[in-house]
Design an enzyme around this catalytic site. Structure first.
Site, PDB file in Angstrom:
ATOM      1  N   LYS A 101       0.898  -1.252   0.157  1.00  0.00           N
ATOM      2  CA  LYS A 101      -0.104  -0.127   0.152  1.00  0.00           C
ATOM      3  C   LYS A 101       0.831   1.347   0.113  1.00  0.00           C
ATOM      4  CE  LYS A 101      -4.532   0.036   2.214  1.00  0.00           C
ATOM      5  NZ  LYS A 101      -4.976  -0.082   3.692  1.00  0.00           N
TER       6      LYS A 101
HETATM    7  O1  G3P Z   1      -8.095   0.295   5.250  1.00  0.00           O
HETATM    8  C1  G3P Z   1      -8.464   1.818   5.602  1.00  0.00           C
HETATM    9  C2  G3P Z   1      -9.866   2.051   5.554  1.00  0.00           C
HETATM   10  O2  G3P Z   1     -10.656   1.027   5.603  1.00  0.00           O
HETATM   11  C3  G3P Z   1     -10.011   2.836   6.923  1.00  0.00           C
HETATM   12  O3  G3P Z   1     -11.252   2.936   7.459  1.00  0.00           O
HETATM   13  O4  G3P Z   1     -13.249   3.658   9.093  1.00  0.00           O
HETATM   14  O5  G3P Z   1     -10.506   4.152   9.331  1.00  0.00           O
HETATM   15  O6  G3P Z   1     -12.113   5.341   7.795  1.00  0.00           O
HETATM   16  P1  G3P Z   1     -11.766   4.017   8.400  1.00  0.00           P
END
Ligand code: G3P
Length: 216
Positions: free
Chosen positions: A83
């Site tokens: 990533k």
């Molecule tokens: O993998 C990254 C992403 O899914 C993060 O999610 O909930 O932290 O915005 P969130």
């Protein structure tokens, strides 16, 4: 649409894999912090449980650093996907890693133009974050619709991985739009199985079956 778990918890990955429905995993530094343990060790274990893509996130801000980290991650297992963030340096790193046959997931994508740049840089996966767009009053799913349209227009093979999923509606919308992958917390994955009428139906069938047995 493939279903991935967005977690660095080996236990959650194991539980998800047991269902036979999880085909990949995404991790990031925040999830690594939450899960604890050595990030490389955790990645190695997750890669041994799930055969599909397992994303490992770089933390360098320059392309050289990202490439160095990416090459190191790629040695952990064959199914590692590196990533990199959606920045100028990230796109340079994406192109360089791709030339080395290392698959890249371009993360922190918040606009269709960013997704276009990721595809043109040879990304294997692009990760648009729908929940975080919803958080600031935008409609995150509109981004997925736009990316799907652009990628279809030019036959880009970069897979659209819907990230920052917060609820089952996000999963449903992603599937309706035709996203390639939805990555979600384990709690959201669990919710996908549930419907109150399923529970009521099972209860009623079991009660009736008891009556059938008593009739004999
Ligand atoms: O993998 C990254 C992403 O899914 C993060 O999610 O909930 O932290 O915005 P969130």
């Amino acid at each position: 649409m493939d279903l991935f778990l967005d977690t660095a918890s080996v236990q959650e990955v194991r539980q998800g894999a047991e269902t036979g429905l999880i085909s990949g995993v995404t991790t990031n530094p925040s999830l690594a912090l939450k899960a604890g343990g050595d990030y490389n060790d955790v990645l190695k274990e997750i890669c041994s449980i799930v055969k599909g893509p397992v994303s490992a996130e770089t933390v360098s801000l320059d392309a050289d650093g990202m490439v160095k980290e990416g090459v190191a991650f790629s040695k952990i297992a064959k199914n590692i996907v590196v990533k990199v963030p959606m920045t100028v340096e990230g796109m340079k790193a994406c192109q360089r890693l791709t030339r080395k046959d290392i698959k890249v997931n371009v993360t922190l994508c918040f606009s269709p133009n960013q997704a276009l740049l990721a595809a043109k840089s040879g990304a294997f996966i692009v990760s648009p974050f729908v929940g975080r767009l919803d958080d600031i009053g935008e409609v995150g799913m509109n981004l997925i619709k736009d990316i799907r349209l652009i990628y279809n227009n030019y036959k880009f093979t970069t897979q659209i991985l819907v990230a920052s999923i917060r609820n089952p509606i996000h999963v449903l919308e992603a599937a309706k739009i035709g996203a390639d992958i939805a990555t979600m917390p384990y709690s959201v994955f669990e919710q996908l199985f549930k419907h109150s009428l399923t529970d009521v139906g099972i209860k009623r069938f079991l009660e009736d079956w008891e009556k059938v047995l008593k009739r004999k």
